[in-house]
Design a protein around this motif. Structure first.
Motif: not given
Length: 118
Positions: A46-58
Motif C-alpha cells: 500500500a505504501y508503494s502505491q501511495g495509499l498509506i504513509s509510513l514513518p521516516v524510520f520505516q
C-alpha cells in the motif's frame, strides 16, 4: 499520520530502483522484515502505491533493504577484448593491438584484471 513533504519522492525513487533491478515487492518486504521492519507486507504494498504513509524510520529501512538487494544483483558491464574467448589469438591479450592502449584502460571496479578466458 500525514505525508511528509519528501515521502512521495522517496517512494517514487524506491519504486524506480526496484523496477530497474527487477526486485519484487515481496522480496523487498522479506528483506525489510529481516532487518526489523515493522510494517506488514500488505502495508508495504500500500505504501508503494501511495495509499498509506509510513514513518521516516520505516521508509529508511525499506531503502536499506532495497539497497542491499540491489547490491546482491550481478552488475553488468561491457567486456574488454582480453576477457573474450580467443582474444590471445589476435594479439589483444599482449596489448599489441593497433593503439596499444587496451592494457592501460581502467577496468570495472569489480574486475580483477585476470584473464578468465582459458
Amino acid at each position: 499520520m500525514g505525508f511528509d513533504p519528501h515521502e512521495p519522492e522517496q517512494r517514487d525513487q524506491l519504486n524506480d530502483a526496484l523496477k530497474a533491478a527487477d526486485i519484487s515487492m515481496g522480496e523487498l518486504w522479506l528483506r525489510y522484515f529481516s532487518i526489523c521492519g515493522s510494517a506488514g507486507e500488505y502495508e508495504v504494498h500500500a505504501y508503494s502505491q501511495g495509499l498509506i504513509s509510513l514513518p521516516v524510520f520505516q521508509r529508511d529501512l525499506l531503502a536499506m533493504a532495497a539497497n542491499e538487494l540491489i547490491a546482491e544483483k550481478p552488475q553488468l558491464h561491457a567486456p574488454f577484448s582480453d576477457q573474450l574467448n580467443g582474444a590471445e589469438s589476435n594479439g589483444a591479450a599482449s596489448g599489441s593491438g593497433s593503439t596499444g592502449t587496451a592494457a592501460t584502460l581502467d577496468r570495472h571496479p569489480g574486475d580483477t584484471g585476470k584473464d578468465t578466458s582459458r
